[in-house]
Structure formats: C-alpha cells, structure tokens
Design a protein around this motif. Structure first.
Motif, PDB file in Angstrom:
ATOM      1  N   ALA A  35      -8.782   2.800 -14.164  1.00 38.47           N
ATOM      2  CA  ALA A  35      -8.086   3.448 -13.046  1.00 38.47           C
ATOM      3  C   ALA A  35      -8.999   4.453 -12.349  1.00 38.47           C
ATOM      4  O   ALA A  35      -9.009   4.539 -11.113  1.00 38.47           O
ATOM      5  CB  ALA A  35      -6.814   4.145 -13.545  1.00 38.47           C
ATOM      6  N   CYS A  36      -9.767   5.200 -13.137  1.00 37.41           N
ATOM      7  CA  CYS A  36     -10.685   6.184 -12.557  1.00 37.41           C
ATOM      8  C   CYS A  36     -11.755   5.509 -11.700  1.00 37.41           C
ATOM      9  O   CYS A  36     -12.079   5.990 -10.608  1.00 37.41           O
ATOM     10  CB  CYS A  36     -11.349   6.999 -13.658  1.00 37.41           C
ATOM     11  SG  CYS A  36     -10.258   8.199 -14.448  1.00 37.41           S
ATOM     12  N   GLU A  37     -12.297   4.416 -12.185  1.00 42.15           N
ATOM     13  CA  GLU A  37     -13.319   3.704 -11.414  1.00 42.15           C
ATOM     14  C   GLU A  37     -12.739   3.156 -10.115  1.00 42.15           C
ATOM     15  O   GLU A  37     -13.367   3.258  -9.053  1.00 42.15           O
ATOM     16  CB  GLU A  37     -13.939   2.601 -12.255  1.00 42.15           C
ATOM     17  CG  GLU A  37     -14.837   3.158 -13.342  1.00 42.15           C
ATOM     18  CD  GLU A  37     -15.254   2.141 -14.387  1.00 42.15           C
ATOM     19  OE1 GLU A  37     -14.831   0.972 -14.310  1.00 42.15           O
ATOM     20  OE2 GLU A  37     -16.016   2.537 -15.298  1.00 42.15           O
ATOM     21  N   ALA A  38     -11.539   2.593 -10.180  1.00 44.31           N
ATOM     22  CA  ALA A  38     -10.900   2.067  -8.965  1.00 44.31           C
ATOM     23  C   ALA A  38     -10.603   3.190  -7.980  1.00 44.31           C
ATOM     24  O   ALA A  38     -10.857   3.051  -6.770  1.00 44.31           O
ATOM     25  CB  ALA A  38      -9.611   1.319  -9.331  1.00 44.31           C
ATOM     26  N   CYS A  39     -10.109   4.303  -8.472  1.00 43.66           N
ATOM     27  CA  CYS A  39      -9.808   5.441  -7.606  1.00 43.66           C
ATOM     28  C   CYS A  39     -11.087   5.996  -6.997  1.00 43.66           C
ATOM     29  O   CYS A  39     -11.137   6.273  -5.795  1.00 43.66           O
ATOM     30  CB  CYS A  39      -9.074   6.527  -8.406  1.00 43.66           C
ATOM     31  SG  CYS A  39      -8.476   7.897  -7.399  1.00 43.66           S
ATOM     32  N   GLY A  40     -12.115   6.138  -7.800  1.00 42.93           N
ATOM     33  CA  GLY A  40     -13.391   6.636  -7.300  1.00 42.93           C
ATOM     34  C   GLY A  40     -13.964   5.755  -6.209  1.00 42.93           C
ATOM     35  O   GLY A  40     -14.443   6.254  -5.180  1.00 42.93           O
ATOM     36  N   GLU A  41     -13.921   4.457  -6.422  1.00 45.85           N
ATOM     37  CA  GLU A  41     -14.425   3.521  -5.408  1.00 45.85           C
ATOM     38  C   GLU A  41     -13.620   3.615  -4.117  1.00 45.85           C
ATOM     39  O   GLU A  41     -14.189   3.566  -3.021  1.00 45.85           O
ATOM     40  CB  GLU A  41     -14.401   2.082  -5.940  1.00 45.85           C
ATOM     41  CG  GLU A  41     -15.407   1.822  -7.036  1.00 45.85           C
ATOM     42  CD  GLU A  41     -16.856   1.973  -6.593  1.00 45.85           C
ATOM     43  OE1 GLU A  41     -17.162   1.716  -5.406  1.00 45.85           O
ATOM     44  OE2 GLU A  41     -17.676   2.370  -7.438  1.00 45.85           O
ATOM     45  N   THR A  42     -12.323   3.775  -4.231  1.00 47.06           N
ATOM     46  CA  THR A  42     -11.478   3.905  -3.044  1.00 47.06           C
ATOM     47  C   THR A  42     -11.788   5.209  -2.311  1.00 47.06           C
ATOM     48  O   THR A  42     -11.908   5.220  -1.089  1.00 47.06           O
ATOM     49  CB  THR A  42      -9.984   3.851  -3.428  1.00 47.06           C
ATOM     50  OG1 THR A  42      -9.722   2.592  -4.046  1.00 47.06           O
ATOM     51  CG2 THR A  42      -9.085   3.990  -2.210  1.00 47.06           C
ATOM     52  N   CYS A  43     -11.931   6.292  -3.062  1.00 41.33           N
ATOM     53  CA  CYS A  43     -12.232   7.582  -2.434  1.00 41.33           C
ATOM     54  C   CYS A  43     -13.573   7.570  -1.718  1.00 41.33           C
ATOM     55  O   CYS A  43     -13.731   8.232  -0.689  1.00 41.33           O
ATOM     56  CB  CYS A  43     -12.188   8.700  -3.478  1.00 41.33           C
ATOM     57  SG  CYS A  43     -10.514   9.220  -3.917  1.00 41.33           S
ATOM     58  N   LEU A  44     -14.542   6.829  -2.254  1.00 38.88           N
ATOM     59  CA  LEU A  44     -15.860   6.775  -1.620  1.00 38.88           C
ATOM     60  C   LEU A  44     -15.824   6.135  -0.225  1.00 38.88           C
ATOM     61  O   LEU A  44     -16.761   6.316   0.550  1.00 38.88           O
ATOM     62  CB  LEU A  44     -16.846   6.003  -2.499  1.00 38.88           C
ATOM     63  CG  LEU A  44     -17.352   6.727  -3.740  1.00 38.88           C
ATOM     64  CD1 LEU A  44     -18.296   5.825  -4.529  1.00 38.88           C
ATOM     65  CD2 LEU A  44     -18.042   8.036  -3.382  1.00 38.88           C
ATOM     66  N   LYS A  45     -14.758   5.440   0.084  1.00 41.46           N
ATOM     67  CA  LYS A  45     -14.631   4.798   1.395  1.00 41.46           C
ATOM     68  C   LYS A  45     -14.287   5.804   2.488  1.00 41.46           C
ATOM     69  O   LYS A  45     -14.315   5.460   3.668  1.00 41.46           O
ATOM     70  CB  LYS A  45     -13.557   3.716   1.351  1.00 41.46           C
ATOM     71  CG  LYS A  45     -13.909   2.558   0.441  1.00 41.46           C
ATOM     72  CD  LYS A  45     -12.768   1.568   0.379  1.00 41.46           C
ATOM     73  CE  LYS A  45     -13.084   0.460  -0.622  1.00 41.46           C
ATOM     74  NZ  LYS A  45     -11.958  -0.471  -0.778  1.00 41.46           N
ATOM     75  N   HIS A  46     -13.950   7.034   2.093  1.00 44.18           N
ATOM     76  CA  HIS A  46     -13.514   8.046   3.059  1.00 44.18           C
ATOM     77  C   HIS A  46     -14.531   9.171   3.134  1.00 44.18           C
ATOM     78  O   HIS A  46     -15.182   9.504   2.147  1.00 44.18           O
ATOM     79  CB  HIS A  46     -12.134   8.585   2.668  1.00 44.18           C
ATOM     80  CG  HIS A  46     -11.117   7.509   2.506  1.00 44.18           C
ATOM     81  ND1 HIS A  46     -10.560   6.849   3.577  1.00 44.18           N
ATOM     82  CD2 HIS A  46     -10.582   6.951   1.396  1.00 44.18           C
ATOM     83  CE1 HIS A  46      -9.715   5.931   3.132  1.00 44.18           C
ATOM     84  NE2 HIS A  46      -9.711   5.964   1.810  1.00 44.18           N
ATOM     85  N   ALA A  47     -14.640   9.778   4.292  1.00 47.02           N
ATOM     86  CA  ALA A  47     -15.653  10.798   4.542  1.00 47.02           C
ATOM     87  C   ALA A  47     -15.219  12.208   4.146  1.00 47.02           C
ATOM     88  O   ALA A  47     -16.053  13.111   4.097  1.00 47.02           O
ATOM     89  CB  ALA A  47     -16.032  10.793   6.023  1.00 47.02           C
ATOM     90  N   SER A  48     -13.957  12.402   3.847  1.00 43.75           N
ATOM     91  CA  SER A  48     -13.472  13.760   3.589  1.00 43.75           C
ATOM     92  C   SER A  48     -14.039  14.332   2.288  1.00 43.75           C
ATOM     93  O   SER A  48     -14.335  13.608   1.339  1.00 43.75           O
ATOM     94  CB  SER A  48     -11.942  13.765   3.542  1.00 43.75           C
ATOM     95  OG  SER A  48     -11.501  12.920   2.504  1.00 43.75           O
TER      96      SER A  48
END
Length: 109
Positions: free
Chosen positions: A74-87
């Motif tokens: 779950a952490c890896e999936a969340c991290g990858e998703t967050c990396l798609k955003h610039a904030s």
C-alpha cells in the motif's frame, strides 16, 4: 526481530500514517480535488494500513508479518501515486511512504 527493529518500523508506520493523513486533507483542499481522487484514495488506505500494521507490531500479533507485507504494498502504491503530483505535501507523503515500505519489507522478510 529485535524490539528496537520493531520500534523503528512502528515509528515509520506512524510517520507514514501522519503524512498520508496530511496529504489526504491537503488534496481535498486542492482546486482540482476531483483530479486527486486516486491520491486521496491511496492516502486513506495507506494511513489505515500503517496504523493497523503498527498496532499489530506493537502487540506482537501473529499476523504482523503479513500485515507488514500488505502495508509495504500500500505504501509503495501510495508513494507512486503521490509522485505524479507536484505539490509539496504529495512529495513529503511519497518520501514517508517509501521509507515505511522499506521498513515493513524488512519486518516481513
């Protein structure tokens, strides 16, 4: 695993939970909140699994290793998703997620 290693993993889980909760809240306030749906969903799920894994580790649950594997996923999936955003909140969340995933993978091994 030593108690010190368990405590370190618990600390990573709790730090990740906090980062995900902060990111979740910040994403909801974004003008493009509907575009952040995947990030918000991953934040919520990751925070919940981090909290659950930390509790299981603290109690010495027989399911702790399995929960740590799930938490790392779950952490890896969340991290990858967050990396798609610039904030900034997404960047900090991704860092916490990857650190937690590493710690949980170590516990699950």
């Amino acid at each position: 695993m030593s108690r010190e290693q368990i405590e370190q993993c618990i600390a990573q889980c709790l730090a990740c939970m906090q980062a995900c909760n902060h990111c979740f809240d910040a994403c909801l306030r974004e003008e493009e909140a509907p575009m952040m749906a995947d990030c918000i969903r991953h934040n919520r799920e990751c925070a919940d699994l981090c909290a659950f894994a930390a509790q299981a580790l603290d109690r010495g649950s027989s399911y702790a290793r399995a929960l740590c594997r799930l938490c790392a996923d779950a952490c890896e999936a969340c991290g990858e998703t967050c990396l798609k955003h610039a904030s900034e909140h997404c960047r900090l969340c991704a860092e916490a997620c990857f650190a937690c995933a590493k710690a949980c993978r170590g516990m699950a091994a």
